[in-house]
Design a protein around this motif. Structure first.
Motif, PDB file in Angstrom:
ATOM      1  N   ALA A  10       0.945  -1.194  -0.008  1.00 31.50           N
ATOM      2  CA  ALA A  10       0.384   0.196  -0.228  1.00 31.50           C
ATOM      3  C   ALA A  10       0.735   0.932   0.201  1.00 31.50           C
ATOM      4  CB  ALA A  10      -1.201   0.604   0.923  1.00 31.50           C
ATOM      5  N   ALA A  35      -9.230  -2.063   4.929  1.00 33.41           N
ATOM      6  CA  ALA A  35     -10.021  -1.609   3.060  1.00 33.41           C
ATOM      7  C   ALA A  35      -9.643  -0.662   2.941  1.00 33.41           C
ATOM      8  CB  ALA A  35     -11.714  -2.067   3.408  1.00 33.41           C
ATOM      9  N   GLU A  36      -9.374   0.323   3.762  1.00 34.18           N
ATOM     10  CA  GLU A  36      -9.308   2.146   3.407  1.00 34.18           C
ATOM     11  C   GLU A  36      -8.157   1.820   2.220  1.00 34.18           C
ATOM     12  OE1 GLU A  36      -8.983   6.016   5.085  1.00 34.18           O
ATOM     13  OE2 GLU A  36      -9.522   4.498   6.901  1.00 34.18           O
ATOM     14  N   ARG A  37      -6.729   1.513   3.227  1.00 33.25           N
ATOM     15  CA  ARG A  37      -5.194   1.422   1.904  1.00 33.25           C
ATOM     16  C   ARG A  37      -5.067   1.229   1.376  1.00 33.25           C
ATOM     17  NH1 ARG A  37      -1.465   2.676   5.796  1.00 33.25           N
ATOM     18  NH2 ARG A  37       0.401   0.923   4.436  1.00 33.25           N
ATOM     19  N   GLY A  38      -6.649  -0.610   1.314  1.00 27.24           N
ATOM     20  CA  GLY A  38      -6.373  -0.956   0.071  1.00 27.24           C
ATOM     21  C   GLY A  38      -6.622  -0.477  -0.877  1.00 27.24           C
ATOM     22  N   ARG A  39      -7.840   0.406  -1.097  1.00 24.00           N
ATOM     23  CA  ARG A  39      -8.650   1.794  -2.011  1.00 24.00           C
ATOM     24  C   ARG A  39      -7.518   2.314  -3.041  1.00 24.00           C
ATOM     25  NH1 ARG A  39     -13.043   0.340   1.621  1.00 24.00           N
ATOM     26  NH2 ARG A  39     -12.766   1.843   2.402  1.00 24.00           N
ATOM     27  N   GLU A  40      -6.601   3.005  -1.130  1.00 22.45           N
ATOM     28  CA  GLU A  40      -5.866   3.909  -1.960  1.00 22.45           C
ATOM     29  C   GLU A  40      -4.956   3.289  -2.246  1.00 22.45           C
ATOM     30  OE1 GLU A  40      -6.127   7.848  -1.438  1.00 22.45           O
ATOM     31  OE2 GLU A  40      -7.926   7.589  -0.717  1.00 22.45           O
ATOM     32  N   LEU A  42      -5.028   1.297  -4.457  1.00 24.37           N
ATOM     33  CA  LEU A  42      -5.805   0.622  -6.381  1.00 24.37           C
ATOM     34  C   LEU A  42      -5.453   1.806  -6.325  1.00 24.37           C
ATOM     35  CD1 LEU A  42      -8.224  -2.065  -6.373  1.00 24.37           C
ATOM     36  CD2 LEU A  42      -5.685  -2.516  -7.280  1.00 24.37           C
ATOM     37  N   LYS A  43      -5.957   3.252  -5.967  1.00 30.74           N
ATOM     38  CA  LYS A  43      -6.097   4.144  -7.117  1.00 30.74           C
ATOM     39  C   LYS A  43      -4.719   4.567  -7.439  1.00 30.74           C
ATOM     40  CE  LYS A  43     -10.033   6.948  -4.462  1.00 30.74           C
ATOM     41  NZ  LYS A  43     -10.250   6.970  -3.149  1.00 30.74           N
ATOM     42  N   GLN A  50      -6.054  -6.206  -8.795  1.00 30.61           N
ATOM     43  CA  GLN A  50      -6.560  -6.270  -7.578  1.00 30.61           C
ATOM     44  C   GLN A  50      -5.922  -5.882  -6.056  1.00 30.61           C
ATOM     45  OE1 GLN A  50      -7.930 -10.309  -7.978  1.00 30.61           O
ATOM     46  NE2 GLN A  50      -8.891  -9.728  -5.802  1.00 30.61           N
ATOM     47  N   VAL A  51      -6.270  -5.709  -5.018  1.00 31.39           N
ATOM     48  CA  VAL A  51      -5.641  -5.628  -3.270  1.00 31.39           C
ATOM     49  C   VAL A  51      -6.369  -6.779  -2.465  1.00 31.39           C
ATOM     50  CG1 VAL A  51      -7.089  -3.761  -2.901  1.00 31.39           C
ATOM     51  CG2 VAL A  51      -4.686  -4.173  -1.782  1.00 31.39           C
ATOM     52  N   THR A  53      -6.927  -7.802   1.271  1.00 31.98           N
ATOM     53  CA  THR A  53      -6.885  -6.842   2.856  1.00 31.98           C
ATOM     54  C   THR A  53      -6.400  -7.626   4.048  1.00 31.98           C
ATOM     55  OG1 THR A  53      -8.825  -6.253   3.247  1.00 31.98           O
ATOM     56  CG2 THR A  53      -7.847  -5.052   2.050  1.00 31.98           C
TER      57      THR A  53
END
Length: 248
Positions: A10, A35-40, A42-43, A50-51, A53
Protein backbone atom coordinates in the motif's frame (compact mmCIF):
# COMPACT_ATOMS: atom_id res chain seq x y z
CA UNK A 1 4.05 -11.35 -18.30
CA UNK A 2 4.46 -12.69 -14.80
CA UNK A 3 1.97 -12.78 -11.95
CA UNK A 4 3.26 -11.39 -8.66
CA UNK A 5 1.89 -10.91 -5.15
CA UNK A 6 3.51 -8.32 -2.89
CA UNK A 7 2.77 -8.02 0.82
CA UNK A 8 2.75 -4.55 2.31
CA UNK A 9 2.30 -2.85 -1.05
CA UNK A 10 0.00 0.00 0.00
CA UNK A 11 2.98 2.30 0.48
CA UNK A 12 6.77 2.40 0.80
CA UNK A 13 9.04 -0.01 -1.02
CA UNK A 14 6.25 -2.51 -1.66
CA UNK A 15 4.18 0.15 -3.40
CA UNK A 16 7.16 1.30 -5.50
CA UNK A 17 7.99 -2.30 -6.48
CA UNK A 18 4.37 -2.89 -7.48
CA UNK A 19 4.22 0.27 -9.56
CA UNK A 20 7.42 -0.63 -11.43
CA UNK A 21 6.22 -4.17 -12.13
CA UNK A 22 2.86 -2.90 -13.43
CA UNK A 23 4.72 -0.42 -15.66
CA UNK A 24 6.75 -3.36 -17.01
CA UNK A 25 3.51 -5.11 -17.98
CA UNK A 26 3.25 -7.68 -15.21
CA UNK A 27 0.08 -8.64 -13.36
CA UNK A 28 0.41 -7.52 -9.74
CA UNK A 29 -1.81 -8.29 -6.78
CA UNK A 30 -1.40 -5.81 -3.95
CA UNK A 31 -1.81 -6.29 -0.21
CA UNK A 32 -2.87 -3.71 2.36
CA UNK A 33 -3.49 -3.83 6.10
CA UNK A 34 -7.13 -2.75 5.80
CA UNK A 35 -9.80 -1.88 3.23
CA UNK A 36 -9.22 1.88 3.31
CA UNK A 37 -5.50 1.50 2.65
CA UNK A 38 -6.34 -1.01 -0.04
CA UNK A 39 -8.63 1.42 -1.86
CA UNK A 40 -5.92 4.09 -1.72
CA UNK A 41 -3.33 1.65 -3.06
CA UNK A 42 -5.51 0.76 -6.05
CA UNK A 43 -6.07 4.44 -6.80
CA UNK A 44 -2.31 5.04 -6.83
CA UNK A 45 -1.60 1.98 -9.03
CA UNK A 46 -4.54 1.85 -11.39
CA UNK A 47 -3.00 -0.99 -13.40
CA UNK A 48 -2.80 -3.39 -10.46
CA UNK A 49 -4.97 -6.51 -10.80
CA UNK A 50 -6.56 -6.19 -7.37
CA UNK A 51 -5.82 -5.72 -3.68
CA UNK A 52 -6.18 -8.19 -0.82
CA UNK A 53 -6.48 -7.02 2.78
CA UNK A 54 -5.24 -8.55 6.01
CA UNK A 55 -3.59 -7.36 9.19
CA UNK A 56 -0.39 -9.41 9.33
CA UNK A 57 -0.14 -8.95 13.09
CA UNK A 58 -3.07 -11.40 13.30
CA UNK A 59 -2.27 -15.07 12.77
CA UNK A 60 -5.85 -15.77 11.69
CA UNK A 61 -5.98 -12.88 9.20
CA UNK A 62 -2.64 -13.95 7.78
CA UNK A 63 -3.94 -17.50 7.27
CA UNK A 64 -7.05 -16.09 5.59
CA UNK A 65 -4.85 -13.97 3.31
CA UNK A 66 -3.04 -17.11 2.13
CA UNK A 67 -6.42 -18.64 1.28
CA UNK A 68 -7.37 -15.54 -0.73
CA UNK A 69 -4.08 -15.68 -2.63
CA UNK A 70 -4.57 -19.37 -3.46
CA UNK A 71 -8.08 -18.69 -4.74
CA UNK A 72 -6.51 -16.49 -7.42
CA UNK A 73 -4.40 -19.37 -8.74
CA UNK A 74 -0.65 -19.88 -8.99
CA UNK A 75 1.79 -16.97 -8.80
CA UNK A 76 5.15 -16.70 -10.50
CA UNK A 77 6.62 -14.72 -7.60
CA UNK A 78 5.76 -13.63 -4.08
CA UNK A 79 7.61 -10.69 -2.55
CA UNK A 80 7.46 -10.76 1.25
CA UNK A 81 7.88 -7.03 1.64
CA UNK A 82 5.68 -6.20 4.65
CA UNK A 83 7.50 -5.29 7.82
CA UNK A 84 7.34 -3.05 10.87
CA UNK A 85 10.19 -1.28 12.63
CA UNK A 86 9.67 1.19 15.46
CA UNK A 87 6.91 -0.56 17.35
CA UNK A 88 6.45 -3.18 20.08
CA UNK A 89 8.51 -6.38 20.07
CA UNK A 90 5.26 -8.38 19.95
CA UNK A 91 4.20 -6.63 16.73
CA UNK A 92 7.67 -6.95 15.20
CA UNK A 93 7.68 -10.68 15.90
CA UNK A 94 4.16 -11.19 14.51
CA UNK A 95 4.62 -9.20 11.29
CA UNK A 96 8.31 -9.72 10.51
CA UNK A 97 8.85 -13.32 11.69
CA UNK A 98 5.54 -15.19 11.86
CA UNK A 99 3.65 -13.68 8.89
CA UNK A 100 6.21 -14.60 6.19
CA UNK A 101 6.46 -18.08 7.70
CA UNK A 102 2.67 -18.56 7.57
CA UNK A 103 2.34 -17.21 4.04
CA UNK A 104 5.29 -19.24 2.75
CA UNK A 105 3.81 -22.40 4.24
CA UNK A 106 0.25 -21.88 3.01
CA UNK A 107 0.49 -20.13 -0.36
CA UNK A 108 0.72 -22.41 -3.37
CA UNK A 109 4.31 -22.73 -4.51
CA UNK A 110 5.51 -19.80 -6.64
CA UNK A 111 8.56 -20.05 -8.87
CA UNK A 112 10.33 -17.28 -6.95
CA UNK A 113 10.26 -16.08 -3.35
CA UNK A 114 11.82 -12.80 -2.30
CA UNK A 115 12.13 -11.86 1.36
CA UNK A 116 12.96 -8.36 2.54
CA UNK A 117 15.53 -8.57 5.27
CA UNK A 118 17.72 -5.65 6.40
CA UNK A 119 21.36 -4.81 6.91
CA UNK A 120 20.42 -4.68 10.58
CA UNK A 121 20.06 -8.48 10.55
CA UNK A 122 23.86 -8.57 10.78
CA UNK A 123 23.50 -7.45 14.42
CA UNK A 124 20.66 -9.88 15.17
CA UNK A 125 20.67 -13.17 17.05
CA UNK A 126 18.20 -16.04 16.55
CA UNK A 127 17.06 -15.85 20.20
CA UNK A 128 14.82 -18.86 19.55
CA UNK A 129 14.52 -19.48 23.28
CA UNK A 130 12.34 -16.37 23.53
CA UNK A 131 9.73 -17.40 20.96
CA UNK A 132 7.28 -18.76 23.51
CA UNK A 133 8.24 -16.74 26.56
CA UNK A 134 10.13 -13.50 26.31
CA UNK A 135 8.95 -12.17 22.94
CA UNK A 136 9.66 -8.67 24.29
CA UNK A 137 13.37 -9.56 24.09
CA UNK A 138 13.27 -10.11 20.32
CA UNK A 139 14.53 -7.07 18.40
CA UNK A 140 13.95 -5.80 14.86
CA UNK A 141 17.46 -7.03 13.97
CA UNK A 142 16.58 -10.49 15.31
CA UNK A 143 13.38 -10.57 13.24
CA UNK A 144 15.28 -9.74 10.06
CA UNK A 145 17.74 -12.53 10.85
CA UNK A 146 14.72 -14.84 11.14
CA UNK A 147 13.70 -13.71 7.62
CA UNK A 148 17.18 -14.57 6.35
CA UNK A 149 16.98 -17.98 8.03
CA UNK A 150 13.56 -18.62 6.46
CA UNK A 151 14.82 -17.70 2.98
CA UNK A 152 17.74 -20.11 3.36
CA UNK A 153 15.54 -22.89 4.76
CA UNK A 154 13.20 -22.56 1.77
CA UNK A 155 16.15 -22.59 -0.64
CA UNK A 156 17.43 -25.79 1.00
CA UNK A 157 14.08 -27.58 1.19
CA UNK A 158 12.56 -26.48 -2.13
CA UNK A 159 15.39 -26.60 -4.71
CA UNK A 160 12.96 -25.91 -7.57
CA UNK A 161 12.12 -22.48 -6.12
CA UNK A 162 14.40 -19.44 -6.28
CA UNK A 163 14.38 -18.18 -2.69
CA UNK A 164 16.45 -15.12 -1.82
CA UNK A 165 16.65 -12.30 0.70
CA UNK A 166 17.19 -8.61 0.01
CA UNK A 167 18.61 -5.70 1.96
CA UNK A 168 16.87 -2.68 0.40
CA UNK A 169 19.18 -0.30 2.25
CA UNK A 170 18.29 2.53 4.58
CA UNK A 171 16.04 4.43 2.21
CA UNK A 172 13.79 7.51 2.61
CA UNK A 173 10.40 5.85 3.10
CA UNK A 174 7.94 6.32 5.94
CA UNK A 175 9.80 3.56 7.77
CA UNK A 176 13.30 4.77 6.94
CA UNK A 177 12.66 8.47 7.49
CA UNK A 178 13.19 11.38 5.11
CA UNK A 179 16.90 11.72 5.96
CA UNK A 180 17.81 8.10 5.16
CA UNK A 181 21.04 8.09 3.10
CA UNK A 182 20.53 5.24 0.60
CA UNK A 183 19.14 5.40 -2.94
CA UNK A 184 15.36 4.90 -2.91
CA UNK A 185 15.18 3.61 -6.48
CA UNK A 186 17.88 1.02 -5.84
CA UNK A 187 15.94 0.13 -2.69
CA UNK A 188 13.04 -1.32 -4.66
CA UNK A 189 14.68 -2.34 -7.93
CA UNK A 190 16.41 -5.43 -6.55
CA UNK A 191 13.28 -7.25 -5.42
CA UNK A 192 11.51 -6.49 -8.70
CA UNK A 193 14.55 -7.77 -10.59
CA UNK A 194 14.63 -10.98 -8.57
CA UNK A 195 10.89 -11.46 -9.15
CA UNK A 196 10.92 -11.29 -12.94
CA UNK A 197 14.39 -11.07 -14.49
CA UNK A 198 15.85 -13.71 -16.79
CA UNK A 199 19.31 -12.44 -15.90
CA UNK A 200 21.29 -15.49 -14.76
CA UNK A 201 22.46 -13.51 -11.73
CA UNK A 202 18.84 -13.35 -10.56
CA UNK A 203 18.08 -17.03 -11.19
CA UNK A 204 19.82 -18.27 -8.06
CA UNK A 205 18.71 -19.35 -4.63
CA UNK A 206 19.82 -19.04 -1.03
CA UNK A 207 21.51 -15.68 -1.59
CA UNK A 208 21.39 -12.23 0.00
CA UNK A 209 21.31 -9.19 -2.26
CA UNK A 210 21.98 -5.48 -1.88
CA UNK A 211 21.41 -3.30 -4.97
CA UNK A 212 21.42 -6.30 -7.34
CA UNK A 213 24.71 -7.60 -6.00
CA UNK A 214 25.25 -10.57 -3.74
CA UNK A 215 26.42 -9.73 -0.25
CA UNK A 216 27.64 -11.80 2.67
CA UNK A 217 25.13 -12.23 5.47
CA UNK A 218 25.04 -13.16 9.15
CA UNK A 219 26.65 -16.62 9.34
CA UNK A 220 24.21 -17.59 12.10
CA UNK A 221 21.56 -17.92 9.38
CA UNK A 222 23.40 -20.92 7.91
CA UNK A 223 22.86 -23.09 10.99
CA UNK A 224 20.55 -25.82 9.67
CA UNK A 225 19.58 -27.00 13.16
CA UNK A 226 18.60 -23.43 14.05
CA UNK A 227 16.62 -23.11 10.81
CA UNK A 228 14.75 -26.31 11.65
CA UNK A 229 14.08 -25.12 15.19
CA UNK A 230 12.80 -21.79 13.83
CA UNK A 231 10.34 -23.61 11.55
CA UNK A 232 9.21 -25.92 14.35
CA UNK A 233 8.65 -23.09 16.82
CA UNK A 234 6.72 -21.07 14.22
CA UNK A 235 4.57 -24.16 13.59
CA UNK A 236 3.87 -24.57 17.31
CA UNK A 237 2.92 -20.91 17.71
CA UNK A 238 0.80 -20.57 14.55
CA UNK A 239 -0.60 -24.07 14.07
CA UNK A 240 0.75 -24.00 10.51
CA UNK A 241 3.19 -26.72 9.46
CA UNK A 242 5.92 -26.01 6.96
CA UNK A 243 5.24 -28.32 3.99
CA UNK A 244 8.17 -30.57 3.18
CA UNK A 245 7.10 -30.65 -0.45
CA UNK A 246 5.71 -27.39 -1.84
CA UNK A 247 2.23 -27.41 -3.34
CA UNK A 248 1.85 -26.75 -6.99
Amino acid sequence: MMVIFITGSADGLGHLSARLLVEQGHQVVLHARNAERGREALKKIAGAAQVLTADLSSIEETKALATQVNELGAFDAVIHNAGVYQTSAKLIFAVNTLAPYILTSLIQKPKRLIYLSSGMHLHGRPNLEYFKQGIDRISYSDSKLHVMMLALAVARKWPEVYSNAVDPGWVPTKMGGKNAPDDLQKGYETQTWLAVSNDERAKVSGRYFFHQKERSYNAAANDVAAQEKLLKLCEEITGVAFPQHPKG
